[in-house]
Design a protein around this motif. Structure first.
Motif, PDB file in Angstrom:
ATOM      1  N   PHE A   1     -15.088  -4.123  -4.486  1.00  0.00           N
ATOM      2  CA  PHE A   1     -14.401  -3.067  -5.118  1.00  0.00           C
ATOM      3  C   PHE A   1     -12.799  -3.018  -4.593  1.00  0.00           C
ATOM      4  CE2 PHE A   1     -15.532  -1.618  -0.900  1.00  0.00           C
ATOM      5  CZ  PHE A   1     -14.576  -1.045  -0.203  1.00  0.00           C
ATOM      6  N   GLU A   2     -12.109  -2.127  -5.470  1.00  0.00           N
ATOM      7  CA  GLU A   2     -10.482  -2.344  -5.129  1.00  0.00           C
ATOM      8  C   GLU A   2     -10.218  -0.982  -4.575  1.00  0.00           C
ATOM      9  OE1 GLU A   2      -7.012  -2.439  -8.338  1.00  0.00           O
ATOM     10  OE2 GLU A   2      -8.338  -4.472  -8.338  1.00  0.00           O
ATOM     11  N   GLU A   3      -9.518  -1.337  -3.566  1.00  0.00           N
ATOM     12  CA  GLU A   3      -8.741  -0.253  -2.763  1.00  0.00           C
ATOM     13  C   GLU A   3      -7.363  -0.326  -2.522  1.00  0.00           C
ATOM     14  OE1 GLU A   3     -11.343   2.178   0.464  1.00  0.00           O
ATOM     15  OE2 GLU A   3     -10.365   0.595   1.550  1.00  0.00           O
ATOM     16  N   ALA A   4      -6.562   0.524  -3.137  1.00  0.00           N
ATOM     17  CA  ALA A   4      -5.066   0.350  -2.695  1.00  0.00           C
ATOM     18  C   ALA A   4      -4.655  -0.677  -3.466  1.00  0.00           C
ATOM     19  CB  ALA A   4      -4.704   0.384  -1.253  1.00  0.00           C
ATOM     20  N   GLY A   5      -5.328  -1.246  -4.844  1.00  0.00           N
ATOM     21  CA  GLY A   5      -4.950  -2.344  -5.424  1.00  0.00           C
ATOM     22  C   GLY A   5      -5.432  -3.699  -4.890  1.00  0.00           C
ATOM     23  N   ILE A   6      -6.210  -3.634  -3.760  1.00  0.00           N
ATOM     24  CA  ILE A   6      -6.554  -4.927  -3.006  1.00  0.00           C
ATOM     25  C   ILE A   6      -8.364  -4.731  -3.047  1.00  0.00           C
ATOM     26  CG2 ILE A   6      -6.534  -6.104  -0.622  1.00  0.00           C
ATOM     27  CD1 ILE A   6      -4.166  -4.469  -0.045  1.00  0.00           C
ATOM     28  N   LYS A   7      -8.641  -6.278  -3.407  1.00  0.00           N
ATOM     29  CA  LYS A   7     -10.203  -6.214  -3.389  1.00  0.00           C
ATOM     30  C   LYS A   7     -11.081  -6.126  -2.054  1.00  0.00           C
ATOM     31  CE  LYS A   7     -10.435  -8.537  -7.697  1.00  0.00           C
ATOM     32  NZ  LYS A   7     -11.023  -9.489  -8.867  1.00  0.00           N
TER      33      LYS A   7
ATOM     34  N   VAL B   1       0.623  -1.360   0.001  1.00  0.00           N
ATOM     35  CA  VAL B   1      -0.093   0.012  -0.113  1.00  0.00           C
ATOM     36  C   VAL B   1       0.763   1.126  -0.164  1.00  0.00           C
ATOM     37  CG1 VAL B   1      -1.724   1.443   1.249  1.00  0.00           C
ATOM     38  CG2 VAL B   1      -1.932  -1.112   1.115  1.00  0.00           C
ATOM     39  N   PRO B   2       0.694   2.071  -0.966  1.00  0.00           N
ATOM     40  CA  PRO B   2       1.465   3.221  -0.848  1.00  0.00           C
ATOM     41  C   PRO B   2       1.502   4.089   0.476  1.00  0.00           C
ATOM     42  CG  PRO B   2       0.218   3.329  -2.719  1.00  0.00           C
ATOM     43  CD  PRO B   2      -0.241   2.195  -2.158  1.00  0.00           C
ATOM     44  N   GLN B   3       2.264   4.466   0.753  1.00  0.00           N
ATOM     45  CA  GLN B   3       2.472   5.435   2.140  1.00  0.00           C
ATOM     46  C   GLN B   3       1.710   6.658   2.050  1.00  0.00           C
ATOM     47  OE1 GLN B   3       4.795   4.817   4.716  1.00  0.00           O
ATOM     48  NE2 GLN B   3       3.707   6.155   5.651  1.00  0.00           N
ATOM     49  N   SER B   4       1.415   7.297   1.179  1.00  0.00           N
ATOM     50  CA  SER B   4       0.600   8.328   0.859  1.00  0.00           C
ATOM     51  C   SER B   4      -0.875   8.022   0.902  1.00  0.00           C
ATOM     52  CB  SER B   4       0.821   8.967  -0.676  1.00  0.00           C
ATOM     53  OG  SER B   4       0.329   8.028  -1.572  1.00  0.00           O
ATOM     54  N   LEU B   5      -1.389   6.744   0.750  1.00  0.00           N
ATOM     55  CA  LEU B   5      -2.778   6.412   1.021  1.00  0.00           C
ATOM     56  C   LEU B   5      -2.717   5.786   2.352  1.00  0.00           C
ATOM     57  CD1 LEU B   5      -3.729   4.237  -2.070  1.00  0.00           C
ATOM     58  CD2 LEU B   5      -4.438   6.689  -1.654  1.00  0.00           C
ATOM     59  N   GLU B   6      -1.806   5.370   3.046  1.00  0.00           N
ATOM     60  CA  GLU B   6      -1.727   4.590   4.627  1.00  0.00           C
ATOM     61  C   GLU B   6      -1.795   5.713   5.542  1.00  0.00           C
ATOM     62  OE1 GLU B   6      -2.042   2.599   7.678  1.00  0.00           O
ATOM     63  OE2 GLU B   6      -2.365   1.621   5.659  1.00  0.00           O
ATOM     64  N   ILE B   7      -1.205   6.830   5.385  1.00  0.00           N
ATOM     65  CA  ILE B   7      -1.394   8.032   6.282  1.00  0.00           C
ATOM     66  C   ILE B   7      -2.235   9.054   5.570  1.00  0.00           C
ATOM     67  CG2 ILE B   7      -0.302   9.481   7.694  1.00  0.00           C
ATOM     68  CD1 ILE B   7       2.245   7.826   7.996  1.00  0.00           C
ATOM     69  N   ASP B   8      -3.605   9.337   6.070  1.00  0.00           N
ATOM     70  CA  ASP B   8      -4.187  10.243   5.452  1.00  0.00           C
ATOM     71  C   ASP B   8      -4.894  11.456   6.137  1.00  0.00           C
ATOM     72  OD1 ASP B   8      -6.322   9.247   7.147  1.00  0.00           O
ATOM     73  OD2 ASP B   8      -7.278   8.052   5.584  1.00  0.00           O
ATOM     74  N   GLU B   9      -5.694  12.205   5.847  1.00  0.00           N
ATOM     75  CA  GLU B   9      -6.231  13.249   6.275  1.00  0.00           C
ATOM     76  C   GLU B   9      -7.188  13.123   7.532  1.00  0.00           C
ATOM     77  OE1 GLU B   9      -9.141  12.268   3.359  1.00  0.00           O
ATOM     78  OE2 GLU B   9      -6.945  12.327   3.372  1.00  0.00           O
ATOM     79  N   ASN B  10      -7.374  11.862   7.645  1.00  0.00           N
ATOM     80  CA  ASN B  10      -8.222  11.607   8.863  1.00  0.00           C
ATOM     81  C   ASN B  10      -7.497  10.994  10.308  1.00  0.00           C
ATOM     82  OD1 ASN B  10     -10.714  12.110   7.518  1.00  0.00           O
ATOM     83  ND2 ASN B  10     -10.521   9.901   6.586  1.00  0.00           N
TER      84      ASN B  10
END
Length: 146
Positions: free
Chosen positions: A131-137, A31-40
């Motif tokens: 659905f797919e999220e971060a390349g994972i179903k 999972v890309p670091q940019s997706l792992e740590i988010d604005e939430n």
């Protein structure tokens, strides 16, 4: 075993959660670091389960809805050496209890398909298409708390 929780993104507990997530999601699943740590991050309550040696081994976070009627469970992770010991289940049961105490009506999550059975055993039911999220179903699942 102890479970700690924090909203403080400068706390040791939060940093322990990030370490687990880095190992499981970024290094382990790509999972890309940019997706792992988010604005939430600062809007979530972060939970960390520590083993008897005070090692952080499992984590998740909940993001309350704006109207505080529900929560979204996110970033559920258990270090690979500690899987199969019911630690994820113990952590999740603690989170469910917390959500009930907060009078949330339901918990929603995006389950990786490989973890759908785990969540089903705890009472979560699928409520959407794959659905797919971060390349994972994934599949959206929810559990009513009322």
């Amino acid at each position: 075993m102890i479970i700690k929780q924090t909203r403080n993104t400068l706390s040791d507990t939060y940093l322990d959660a990030l370490k687990i997530r880095q190992i499981v999601f970024v290094k382990g699943q790509g999972v890309p670091q940019s997706l792992e740590i988010d604005e939430n991050e600062a809007h979530c309550l972060h939970f960390v389960l520590y083993d008897d040696n005070v090692k952080a081994v499992a984590t998740c976070r909940i993001l309350p809805s704006k109207d505080l009627t529900s929560a979204t469970l996110q970033r559920m992770a258990v270090l690979s050496d500690y899987r199969g010991q019911s630690l994820g289940k113990q952590l999740l049961q603690q989170v469910i209890s917390f959500c009930q105490e907060q009078n949330f009506q339901k918990i929603t999550l995006h389950a990786q398909l490989t973890a759908e059975g785990f969540y089903r055993k705890i009472g979560f039911l699928p409520c959407g298409d794959i659905f797919e999220e971060a390349g994972i179903k994934h599949v959206t699942m929810e559990k009513g708390l009322v």
